[in-house]
Each structure stands twice: as structure tokens, then as C-alpha cells.
Design an enzyme around this catalytic site. Sequence first.
Site, mmCIF file in Angstrom:
data_model
loop_
_atom_site.group_PDB
_atom_site.id
_atom_site.type_symbol
_atom_site.label_atom_id
_atom_site.label_comp_id
_atom_site.label_asym_id
_atom_site.label_seq_id
_atom_site.Cartn_x
_atom_site.Cartn_y
_atom_site.Cartn_z
ATOM 1 N N ARG A 81 43.189 47.815 38.130
ATOM 2 C CA ARG A 81 42.627 47.707 37.074
ATOM 3 C C ARG A 81 40.826 47.447 36.969
ATOM 4 O O ARG A 81 40.218 46.398 38.438
ATOM 5 C CB ARG A 81 43.304 46.190 36.768
ATOM 6 C CG ARG A 81 44.425 46.668 36.281
ATOM 7 C CD ARG A 81 44.961 47.022 35.351
ATOM 8 N NE ARG A 81 45.740 47.022 34.965
ATOM 9 C CZ ARG A 81 46.819 48.047 34.426
ATOM 10 N NH1 ARG A 81 46.224 49.387 34.389
ATOM 11 N NH2 ARG A 81 47.911 48.759 34.894
ATOM 12 N N ASP B 115 50.192 38.851 37.434
ATOM 13 C CA ASP B 115 50.403 39.122 35.716
ATOM 14 C C ASP B 115 48.442 39.116 35.128
ATOM 15 O O ASP B 115 48.493 38.984 33.458
ATOM 16 C CB ASP B 115 51.135 39.507 34.976
ATOM 17 C CG ASP B 115 51.403 40.257 33.417
ATOM 18 O OD1 ASP B 115 50.326 41.572 34.132
ATOM 19 O OD2 ASP B 115 52.184 40.921 32.344
ATOM 20 N N LYS C 237 35.818 39.753 46.525
ATOM 21 C CA LYS C 237 36.143 38.364 47.037
ATOM 22 C C LYS C 237 34.183 38.817 47.941
ATOM 23 O O LYS C 237 33.998 39.998 48.495
ATOM 24 C CB LYS C 237 36.745 38.344 47.671
ATOM 25 C CG LYS C 237 36.685 36.735 48.758
ATOM 26 C CD LYS C 237 37.468 35.837 48.391
ATOM 27 C CE LYS C 237 38.494 35.630 48.367
ATOM 28 N NZ LYS C 237 38.920 34.667 46.823
HETATM 29 N N1 GLU Z 1 39.023 31.639 44.606
HETATM 30 C C1 GLU Z 1 39.482 32.225 44.294
HETATM 31 C C2 GLU Z 1 40.623 32.454 44.741
HETATM 32 O O1 GLU Z 1 41.442 32.305 46.429
HETATM 33 C C3 GLU Z 1 39.292 31.808 42.545
HETATM 34 C C4 GLU Z 1 38.828 33.169 42.157
HETATM 35 C C5 GLU Z 1 38.688 34.029 40.626
HETATM 36 O O2 GLU Z 1 38.704 32.789 39.686
HETATM 37 O O3 GLU Z 1 38.596 35.057 40.339
HETATM 38 O O4 GLU Z 1 42.038 32.669 44.328
#
Ligand code: GLU
Length: 468
Positions: free
Chosen positions: A64, A97, A104
Amino acid sequence: MPASFFDDVNHYFDAASRHTDVGPDVLNQIRACNAVYRLRFPVRQDDGEIVVIEGYRAEHSHHRLPTKGGIRYALDVSQTEVMALAALMTYKCAVVDVPFGGAKGGVCVDPRAESASFLERVTRRYTSELIRKRFIGPDVDVPAPDVGTSEREMGWIYDTYKVYGPDTLNALACVTGKATSVHGVAGRREATGLGAVIALEHFLAEAEDVTPLGLETGLAGKRIIVPGLGKVGLHAALAAIDRDAIIVGVSVSDGALYDEGGLDVEAVIRHRSETGSLRGFADARFLADPDGILEEPCDVLIPSALEHQIRADNARRLQAKVIVEAANGPVDPEADAILREAGIVVLPDIYANAGGVVVSYFEWIKNLSHVSFERMTRRYQQIANNRLLNVLTRLTGKTLPPEDAAVLLQAPNEIDFVRTALENTMAISYEKIREPWKKKSLPDLRTSAYRMAIESVANAYALDGIFP
Ligand code: GLU
């Protein structure tokens, strides 16, 4: 070679995959980390010297798009760590979902030791490098805050992208977790901590699951320890207190506090910002070793900061009955097996801390649609409520007291949409992981959550005609 964090995530993945009928070729594709960009870039320090900074962005799954996940600033950021965290994002997004692959980023800097101007130069240069390689963009890869970053860094990323990025119309959606004054969404800051407490509420609602632990249903009166009182932990603690739970322990990187009678968490935060430490906070026991807090008496532990807090060497000494993984990867696989054996329930990270990315999804939608959630509905809602009130008054011949009329006339704001949609998402996903856990006798909620994620990603590949 000792197992890396990425190996740990794959250990959970492999255990769950045995409960699916997904074929080995598809499983291999899902678990692989699709792309890692390893960067080295120069940044001028405040004293004029130039240092070379190490950074990463891992995109775990492109099933996705865009891919989605935070950016971490810490000295010990490594390639396997961002790969593991990106994989967790893939599975997390699938469990709640939201239509993203997992990603990351990480930059090896110590945000507490550096000046704001140095961090701004690092953030802007890192963003420029990501733009150059198309590792950022509203339809490609969308960062967010993680450990060591916040709304401030997200604002710098947005501004850099707006200047240099290819997609000006949708530039706002290149990053989430922005301040509300910089096109963020109301409720994003507290979303991860609040989501973790909503997850706990769902678990504690089922007598069948809670009674065997020797606990009563409901959050009220539960004694909770929050190891890692950062952004996520603070909001988890506040949300728990709001629901009448008692925070008996907290920790930060240089110490911990325990008080059987309950801590005033906001006063603890004030004390730390005034004195620089938790030491000396009145009426609570100070522990110089922050890890010691994990072993103190409580009903629930909500580890909220870093991975690998609960390991084989301390898992047997925990006194909690329930662990809510508000952090990513706080329980390693060896500890996980020990806890399962001991009958301690773990609410897994890929469900329990998904509130952040759920609300990031709302922010992304808001930014792409260029309209706030309430703009098209608020006035209409007020008119509709007013009509209802007028009909009620006409039919009953009675006028409602002003306080009741005010309640009926209320129309939703952005925060109301965000909160209710977050609550709804957490509720639906909990049912989806609890049911197979019970009905198919899966070993635990983590296995059930991974199973659901694997099937959802496999399904996406099938729908795209890959691995039909
Ligand atoms: N860093 C957060 C996590 O580990 C948020 C990720 C986000 O909102 O894209 O879920």
C-alpha cells in the site's frame, strides 16, 4: 550472531504465519524489508565545525502506498532497528486498517544534547536527501514523530518539502504529526497514549478474560505503572487517570518514582522540568535505577518508550497481570514466552500503540482534501439539531432547560471527529483480534494480531494481481 530487533519481529511473524494458509512465497515477500536508504550527510555545528551525520529511512512494505512511519532521533539508531520498526508499522497499519505500507526513519543525534538550530539544520538536510531519492512525498512515504522528534521537527520537514519537493499542491500531506497551527489535526499529539488506554479498556471489559487474572473488569481503581514517561507515556497516564485508574509508578531515563497511593503525574512533570530530575518529589519513593520500576507491585504495566525493556532477565520478576505495549517492541520474544507461561496478558504493540498512526491517517486525509473535517458539516449539523429541538418543543409543548438545549444543539468540532473515529477504530480492531484468539484458541493476542496483519497484506497482494 545475537538476534536483532528485526529478527525478533520476524520471530513473531513466523509464529503467527503458521496459523494462516498464506503460501511460503507470499510470506517471504511480506516479511522482507523492501528498501533501506542509508545516508551520510554533513551538517555545520554551532561552533562552525562540520560533522557527518548518519541516518536511515526503511520502507518495509509497498503493498500500500504511501509508506508511513515516524522518524527517530537517538544516538543508537541502527539499520536493523529502523527495519524492525518499519516492519511493525506495516503490521500495525494492517491491524487498524489504515491504507499504508510500513516505514521508519532514524538519525543518529542526541536531541537533548543539541541546540534547536543544529537540529533544524540536521532535519532540513535529512529531508532534502530524502526528497532527492524520492523517499518522502504524500503518495510515496510520509514520516511522523517518533522517539526524540516532535511537532517542531515535522514543521521543518513540511517547510523543506514545500520548498524543494516535487508536489506543491499536496505538500501538506508529506508529513503528519504537525502542530495544529501548521496544518496538523487536533488530537494527534495524545493519540498514541490515548489509543493504548482505549486498548486496555477493551481488554478489561471482558469478564471472561479479566477474572482469571484475579482482577475485576473496568479501568477504575486499576494500579498502573508507566515506564518511560515521555510523550506517549504522559498521555497514556493522563487518559488512564481520566478514567479513574491510579498511576502508582513512572520512570524516565534517569530515575523512577513509586507511590502505592497514586502519583499526581502533572506535578511529577512540573517537578522534573523545574529540577531536572524526579529525585526529591514529595511523598513518593525514588528509584535511581529506572528499570527497577518494572518489578514494583501493580495491575498493569504500560511500557511507553523504548524497545527491549522486558527481557528474559527481568520477565519473571514482574508483578503486573497485564502489559500494554505503548512503545514499539518493549517485550522481546524470550520474555514474551515467559509471560505467556505465567499467564500475564500482553496487548501487542501492533494493536496497542496504533492510535498514533490512525490519527496520522486522519491528518493525511485532511491535508489531501484541503478542508477541515467540520467545515462542510458543522453549520448543517447545528441547523438539523435546532430543527429537532423545535419539533420536540412543538410536540411536547415543553421548553427544555437551557443546559439540556445546549447539549442537544452542540455540533462536532475536529477533535470530536478525531476522537470518535479513533475510538471506533480501536474497538473494531480489538474485536477482530480477540475473536480468533478465543475461537481458534490462538496462544495470545500478539499471534492473533500478526495473523490478521499477514492475511490483510497477503490479500492486498492478491487484489493487485501479485501472488493471485
Ligand atoms: N511513530 C509512531 C508509531 O510508531 C507514529 C507513526 C505515524 O504516525 O506515522 O506508530
